[in-house]
Design a protein around this motif. Sequence first.
Motif, PDB file in Angstrom:
ATOM      1  N   ALA A  41      -6.406   8.525   4.110  1.00 23.18           N
ATOM      2  CA  ALA A  41      -7.555   8.262   4.985  1.00 23.18           C
ATOM      3  C   ALA A  41      -8.504   7.251   4.362  1.00 23.18           C
ATOM      4  CB  ALA A  41      -8.284   9.570   5.280  1.00 23.18           C
ATOM      5  N   ALA A  42      -8.767   7.397   3.058  1.00 19.03           N
ATOM      6  CA  ALA A  42      -9.670   6.466   2.371  1.00 19.03           C
ATOM      7  C   ALA A  42      -9.102   5.052   2.370  1.00 19.03           C
ATOM      8  CB  ALA A  42      -9.913   6.945   0.940  1.00 19.03           C
ATOM      9  N   LEU A  43      -7.805   4.923   2.156  1.00 19.26           N
ATOM     10  CA  LEU A  43      -7.172   3.603   2.168  1.00 19.26           C
ATOM     11  C   LEU A  43      -7.223   2.987   3.566  1.00 19.26           C
ATOM     12  CD1 LEU A  43      -4.046   4.283  -0.086  1.00 19.26           C
ATOM     13  CD2 LEU A  43      -6.082   2.956  -0.684  1.00 19.26           C
ATOM     14  N   MET A  44      -7.001   3.808   4.587  1.00 19.54           N
ATOM     15  CA  MET A  44      -7.066   3.314   5.960  1.00 19.54           C
ATOM     16  C   MET A  44      -8.464   2.796   6.285  1.00 19.54           C
ATOM     17  SD  MET A  44      -4.145   3.637   7.661  1.00 19.54           S
ATOM     18  CE  MET A  44      -4.584   3.852   9.381  1.00 19.54           C
ATOM     19  N   VAL A  45      -9.487   3.561   5.926  1.00 14.16           N
ATOM     20  CA  VAL A  45     -10.873   3.164   6.212  1.00 14.16           C
ATOM     21  C   VAL A  45     -11.247   1.906   5.443  1.00 14.16           C
ATOM     22  CG1 VAL A  45     -13.280   3.847   5.860  1.00 14.16           C
ATOM     23  CG2 VAL A  45     -11.660   5.455   6.860  1.00 14.16           C
ATOM     24  N   SER A  46     -10.794   1.805   4.203  1.00 14.84           N
ATOM     25  CA  SER A  46     -11.176   0.677   3.353  1.00 14.84           C
ATOM     26  C   SER A  46     -10.463  -0.612   3.706  1.00 14.84           C
ATOM     27  CB  SER A  46     -10.905   1.023   1.879  1.00 14.84           C
ATOM     28  OG  SER A  46     -11.664   2.137   1.474  1.00 14.84           O
ATOM     29  N   PHE A  47      -9.195  -0.516   4.122  1.00 13.76           N
ATOM     30  CA  PHE A  47      -8.391  -1.725   4.270  1.00 13.76           C
ATOM     31  C   PHE A  47      -7.816  -1.965   5.667  1.00 13.76           C
ATOM     32  CE2 PHE A  47      -7.984  -0.341  -0.185  1.00 13.76           C
ATOM     33  CZ  PHE A  47      -8.566  -1.445  -0.819  1.00 13.76           C
ATOM     34  N   VAL A  48      -7.753  -0.951   6.509  1.00 13.50           N
ATOM     35  CA  VAL A  48      -7.122  -1.103   7.821  1.00 13.50           C
ATOM     36  C   VAL A  48      -8.138  -1.107   8.949  1.00 13.50           C
ATOM     37  CG1 VAL A  48      -5.436  -0.165   9.442  1.00 13.50           C
ATOM     38  CG2 VAL A  48      -4.994  -0.055   6.980  1.00 13.50           C
ATOM     39  N   ARG A  50     -11.640   1.452  11.015  1.00  9.34           N
ATOM     40  CA  ARG A  50     -12.319   2.725  11.187  1.00  9.34           C
ATOM     41  C   ARG A  50     -12.988   2.784  12.552  1.00  9.34           C
ATOM     42  NH1 ARG A  50     -16.588   3.790   6.902  1.00  9.34           N
ATOM     43  NH2 ARG A  50     -16.928   5.623   8.203  1.00  9.34           N
ATOM     44  N   PRO A  51     -13.324   3.982  13.024  1.00  7.06           N
ATOM     45  CA  PRO A  51     -14.030   4.105  14.305  1.00  7.06           C
ATOM     46  C   PRO A  51     -15.528   3.891  14.149  1.00  7.06           C
ATOM     47  CG  PRO A  51     -13.502   6.285  13.447  1.00  7.06           C
ATOM     48  CD  PRO A  51     -12.895   5.298  12.497  1.00  7.06           C
ATOM     49  N   PHE A 123     -16.812   7.995   3.013  1.00  5.05           N
ATOM     50  CA  PHE A 123     -15.760   7.280   2.302  1.00  5.05           C
ATOM     51  C   PHE A 123     -14.406   7.482   2.962  1.00  5.05           C
ATOM     52  CE2 PHE A 123     -12.714   6.847  -1.286  1.00  5.05           C
ATOM     53  CZ  PHE A 123     -13.000   5.528  -1.626  1.00  5.05           C
ATOM     54  N   PHE A 124     -14.263   8.618   3.684  1.00  4.18           N
ATOM     55  CA  PHE A 124     -13.000   8.935   4.352  1.00  4.18           C
ATOM     56  C   PHE A 124     -13.061   8.686   5.856  1.00  4.18           C
ATOM     57  CE2 PHE A 124     -13.367  11.662   0.604  1.00  4.18           C
ATOM     58  CZ  PHE A 124     -12.228  11.295  -0.085  1.00  4.18           C
ATOM     59  N   GLY A 125     -14.155   8.089   6.328  1.00  2.00           N
ATOM     60  CA  GLY A 125     -14.272   7.743   7.734  1.00  2.00           C
ATOM     61  C   GLY A 125     -14.705   8.877   8.630  1.00  2.00           C
ATOM     62  N   LEU A 126     -15.155   9.994   8.046  1.00  4.51           N
ATOM     63  CA  LEU A 126     -15.562  11.148   8.842  1.00  4.51           C
ATOM     64  C   LEU A 126     -17.045  11.125   9.197  1.00  4.51           C
ATOM     65  CD1 LEU A 126     -13.553  13.897   6.921  1.00  4.51           C
ATOM     66  CD2 LEU A 126     -12.928  12.734   9.037  1.00  4.51           C
TER      67      LEU A 126
END
Length: 253
Positions: A41-48, A50-51, A123-126
Amino acid sequence: MSGSDEGAGRGRAKRRGKKAKKQRPFWQELPILIVIAAVIAALMVSFVGRPYVIPSQSMEPTLHGCAGCTGDRIYVQKLTSYWSDPGPGDVVVFVGPPSWNTRYQSIRSDKTVVRGVQNFFSFFGLVPPDENDLVKRVIAVGGQTVQCCDAEGRVLVDGKPLDEPYVKNDYRWIPGQQNATYPAGRVFGPVKVPEGHLWVMGDNRDQSADSRAHVGDELQGTVPVDNVRGKAVFKIWPPSRIGPIKSENPQTN
């Protein structure tokens, strides 16, 4: 039973015993699975991507938002930013430059522990990031000159009028007469956008404090490309509004 058969049997039993010992109970594996999911989740938010939540009506009707209502939830992807800058017509989320942040109030708790938990989950997009994130449409890019208006009240980029079907509400335009300047009317510019910057405007033109509202600052209302968090590509909530967010280049229509 021969000695060789007995030996083979003991060997099979021993191997089964080893396999049984390697299997862990689910409750022991659960923390590992949670850590793996959190890292992904952290990698997705940082590099891909986020909502984000739309907080205002500045992008109506493309994106819905208003005080006290359920604003659109959108997904903002970062991948294309690794090989290209935003272009005209893209809807982008960006951090407001310093002069855009005078009215911003932190969304974090005053309590240290709660604030720490909020920052952790962000940090995890939550939880949303604690920054003045805004959403607008790119109208002009570095090196271009933008202004309004031509005889029909259209925005001009490098002297050419734009075709903007996404604009539904704008200030009144009276052809052949003196028209008011922004924020009471359409007229602004000309402004030459510096390299590495963007000129952005809301689709709901008479309800958007965008680049036009900051032409007096050190960046003449433009936004550094480095401030862009990503390109809005999809409305993910509420169900009645789920669908793609179109990037319509007004300079080529």
